[in-house]
Design a protein around this motif. Structure first.
Motif, PDB file in Angstrom:
ATOM      1  N   SER A   9       8.305  -7.765  -1.036  1.00  0.00           N
ATOM      2  CA  SER A   9       9.332  -8.728  -0.642  1.00  0.00           C
ATOM      3  C   SER A   9       8.713 -10.116  -0.473  1.00  0.00           C
ATOM      4  CB  SER A   9      10.048  -8.286   0.637  1.00  0.00           C
ATOM      5  OG  SER A   9       9.182  -8.317   1.737  1.00  0.00           O
ATOM      6  N   LEU A  10       7.442 -10.180  -0.067  1.00  0.00           N
ATOM      7  CA  LEU A  10       6.766 -11.474   0.079  1.00  0.00           C
ATOM      8  C   LEU A  10       6.243 -11.991  -1.251  1.00  0.00           C
ATOM      9  CD1 LEU A  10       4.743 -10.887   3.355  1.00  0.00           C
ATOM     10  CD2 LEU A  10       6.604 -12.502   3.030  1.00  0.00           C
ATOM     11  N   CYS A  11       5.967 -11.093  -2.164  1.00  0.00           N
ATOM     12  CA  CYS A  11       5.380 -11.488  -3.450  1.00  0.00           C
ATOM     13  C   CYS A  11       6.014 -10.688  -4.588  1.00  0.00           C
ATOM     14  CB  CYS A  11       3.872 -11.267  -3.406  1.00  0.00           C
ATOM     15  SG  CYS A  11       3.011 -12.098  -4.745  1.00  0.00           S
ATOM     16  N   PRO A  12       7.298 -10.925  -4.819  1.00  0.00           N
ATOM     17  CA  PRO A  12       8.011 -10.117  -5.824  1.00  0.00           C
ATOM     18  C   PRO A  12       7.503 -10.298  -7.261  1.00  0.00           C
ATOM     19  CG  PRO A  12       9.426 -11.890  -4.999  1.00  0.00           C
ATOM     20  CD  PRO A  12       8.184 -11.890  -4.143  1.00  0.00           C
ATOM     21  N   LYS A  13       6.836 -11.430  -7.519  1.00  0.00           N
ATOM     22  CA  LYS A  13       6.312 -11.626  -8.883  1.00  0.00           C
ATOM     23  C   LYS A  13       4.960 -10.962  -9.074  1.00  0.00           C
ATOM     24  CE  LYS A  13       8.727 -15.869 -10.071  1.00  0.00           C
ATOM     25  NZ  LYS A  13       8.609 -17.320 -10.218  1.00  0.00           N
ATOM     26  N   GLY A  14       4.345 -10.545  -7.971  1.00  0.00           N
ATOM     27  CA  GLY A  14       3.001  -9.987  -8.085  1.00  0.00           C
ATOM     28  C   GLY A  14       2.909  -8.502  -7.780  1.00  0.00           C
ATOM     29  N   ILE A  15       3.913  -8.008  -7.029  1.00  0.00           N
ATOM     30  CA  ILE A  15       3.855  -6.607  -6.608  1.00  0.00           C
ATOM     31  C   ILE A  15       5.235  -5.967  -6.747  1.00  0.00           C
ATOM     32  CG2 ILE A  15       3.418  -5.024  -4.672  1.00  0.00           C
ATOM     33  CD1 ILE A  15       1.404  -6.928  -3.554  1.00  0.00           C
ATOM     34  N   ILE A  30       7.331  -2.007  -6.159  1.00  0.00           N
ATOM     35  CA  ILE A  30       7.235  -0.671  -5.586  1.00  0.00           C
ATOM     36  C   ILE A  30       7.673   0.327  -6.650  1.00  0.00           C
ATOM     37  CG2 ILE A  30       7.966   0.903  -3.759  1.00  0.00           C
ATOM     38  CD1 ILE A  30       6.419  -1.464  -2.667  1.00  0.00           C
ATOM     39  N   LEU A  31       6.788   1.262  -6.936  1.00  0.00           N
ATOM     40  CA  LEU A  31       7.087   2.271  -7.956  1.00  0.00           C
ATOM     41  C   LEU A  31       6.815   3.651  -7.363  1.00  0.00           C
ATOM     42  CD1 LEU A  31       7.807   2.560 -11.048  1.00  0.00           C
ATOM     43  CD2 LEU A  31       5.347   2.802 -11.402  1.00  0.00           C
ATOM     44  N   ASP A  32       7.833   4.476  -7.378  1.00  0.00           N
ATOM     45  CA  ASP A  32       7.691   5.829  -6.809  1.00  0.00           C
ATOM     46  C   ASP A  32       7.138   5.811  -5.388  1.00  0.00           C
ATOM     47  OD1 ASP A  32       8.681   6.928  -9.137  1.00  0.00           O
ATOM     48  OD2 ASP A  32       6.694   7.189 -10.024  1.00  0.00           O
ATOM     49  N   GLY A  33       7.585   4.828  -4.595  1.00  0.00           N
ATOM     50  CA  GLY A  33       7.190   4.786  -3.195  1.00  0.00           C
ATOM     51  C   GLY A  33       5.807   4.229  -2.921  1.00  0.00           C
ATOM     52  N   LYS A  34       5.193   3.634  -3.958  1.00  0.00           N
ATOM     53  CA  LYS A  34       3.877   3.020  -3.781  1.00  0.00           C
ATOM     54  C   LYS A  34       3.895   1.621  -4.382  1.00  0.00           C
ATOM     55  CE  LYS A  34       1.830   6.747  -2.164  1.00  0.00           C
ATOM     56  NZ  LYS A  34       1.192   6.818  -0.839  1.00  0.00           N
ATOM     57  N   ALA A  35       3.113   0.742  -3.762  1.00  0.00           N
ATOM     58  CA  ALA A  35       3.015  -0.622  -4.281  1.00  0.00           C
ATOM     59  C   ALA A  35       2.062  -0.663  -5.468  1.00  0.00           C
ATOM     60  CB  ALA A  35       2.523  -1.550  -3.180  1.00  0.00           C
ATOM     61  N   ILE A  36       2.469  -1.407  -6.508  1.00  0.00           N
ATOM     62  CA  ILE A  36       1.572  -1.624  -7.647  1.00  0.00           C
ATOM     63  C   ILE A  36       1.527  -3.119  -7.971  1.00  0.00           C
ATOM     64  CG2 ILE A  36       1.851   0.648  -8.738  1.00  0.00           C
ATOM     65  CD1 ILE A  36       3.798  -0.847 -10.716  1.00  0.00           C
ATOM     66  N   VAL A  37       0.376  -3.573  -8.419  1.00  0.00           N
ATOM     67  CA  VAL A  37       0.222  -4.980  -8.783  1.00  0.00           C
ATOM     68  C   VAL A  37       0.777  -5.182 -10.187  1.00  0.00           C
ATOM     69  CG1 VAL A  37      -1.421  -6.853  -9.152  1.00  0.00           C
ATOM     70  CG2 VAL A  37      -1.809  -5.184  -7.328  1.00  0.00           C
ATOM     71  N   THR A  38       1.690  -6.140 -10.317  1.00  0.00           N
ATOM     72  CA  THR A  38       2.265  -6.423 -11.635  1.00  0.00           C
ATOM     73  C   THR A  38       1.710  -7.718 -12.221  1.00  0.00           C
ATOM     74  OG1 THR A  38       4.157  -7.486 -10.560  1.00  0.00           O
ATOM     75  CG2 THR A  38       4.398  -5.170 -11.172  1.00  0.00           C
ATOM     76  N   ASP A  39       1.195  -8.600 -11.350  1.00  0.00           N
ATOM     77  CA  ASP A  39       0.591  -9.849 -11.821  1.00  0.00           C
ATOM     78  C   ASP A  39      -0.453 -10.301 -10.802  1.00  0.00           C
ATOM     79  OD1 ASP A  39      -0.162 -12.324 -12.676  1.00  0.00           O
ATOM     80  OD2 ASP A  39       1.864 -13.125 -12.870  1.00  0.00           O
ATOM     81  N   SER A  40      -1.710 -10.153 -11.147  1.00  0.00           N
ATOM     82  CA  SER A  40      -2.780 -10.440 -10.182  1.00  0.00           C
ATOM     83  C   SER A  40      -3.079 -11.925 -10.065  1.00  0.00           C
ATOM     84  CB  SER A  40      -4.044  -9.671 -10.564  1.00  0.00           C
ATOM     85  OG  SER A  40      -4.455 -10.042 -11.851  1.00  0.00           O
ATOM     86  N   ASN A  41      -2.333 -12.773 -10.760  1.00  0.00           N
ATOM     87  CA  ASN A  41      -2.572 -14.211 -10.678  1.00  0.00           C
ATOM     88  C   ASN A  41      -1.645 -14.935  -9.711  1.00  0.00           C
ATOM     89  OD1 ASN A  41      -4.711 -14.369 -12.594  1.00  0.00           O
ATOM     90  ND2 ASN A  41      -3.212 -14.044 -14.203  1.00  0.00           N
ATOM     91  N   GLN A  42      -0.782 -14.202  -9.051  1.00  0.00           N
ATOM     92  CA  GLN A  42       0.180 -14.848  -8.150  1.00  0.00           C
ATOM     93  C   GLN A  42      -0.476 -15.236  -6.820  1.00  0.00           C
ATOM     94  OE1 GLN A  42       3.457 -15.569  -8.834  1.00  0.00           O
ATOM     95  NE2 GLN A  42       3.123 -14.837 -10.930  1.00  0.00           N
ATOM     96  N   GLU A  43      -0.275 -16.478  -6.411  1.00  0.00           N
ATOM     97  CA  GLU A  43      -0.825 -16.950  -5.132  1.00  0.00           C
ATOM     98  C   GLU A  43      -0.257 -16.174  -3.946  1.00  0.00           C
ATOM     99  OE1 GLU A  43      -3.131 -19.181  -3.870  1.00  0.00           O
ATOM    100  OE2 GLU A  43      -3.861 -19.014  -5.919  1.00  0.00           O
ATOM    101  N   CYS A  44       1.001 -15.759  -4.081  1.00  0.00           N
ATOM    102  CA  CYS A  44       1.665 -15.076  -2.958  1.00  0.00           C
ATOM    103  C   CYS A  44       1.029 -13.718  -2.645  1.00  0.00           C
ATOM    104  CB  CYS A  44       3.150 -14.908  -3.253  1.00  0.00           C
ATOM    105  SG  CYS A  44       3.516 -14.000  -4.768  1.00  0.00           S
TER     106      CYS A  44
END
Ligand code: SF4
Length: 56
Positions: free
Chosen positions: A18-24, A26-40
């Motif tokens: 919720s704080l970094c929707p462009k970078g993380i 939630i998939l199957d109840g776990k957080a995954i990084v989708t973009d490691s370049n986001q400042e947030c």
């Protein structure tokens, strides 16, 4: 930025995404990084209630 999410620790609360929707997502109840370049990602790192996120 190198970011890692400890899958075993993550409880899937969604705070990080919720704080970094462009970078993380939630998939199957776990957080995954989708973009490691986001400042947030730093905000997500600071907000995780169980410190499952690490940044180098
Ligand atoms: Fe998992 Fe922490 Fe993100 Fe919650 S804030 S979903 S515990 S990584």
């Amino acid at each position: 930025m190198k970011i890692k999410i400890n899958e075993e620790k993550c409880i899937g609360c969604g705070v990080c995404a919720s704080l970094c929707p462009k970078g993380i997502a939630i998939l199957d109840g776990k957080a995954i990084v989708t973009d490691s370049n986001q400042e947030c990602l730093k905000d997500a790192f600071n907000a995780c209630p169980i410190n499952a996120i690490s940044i180098n």
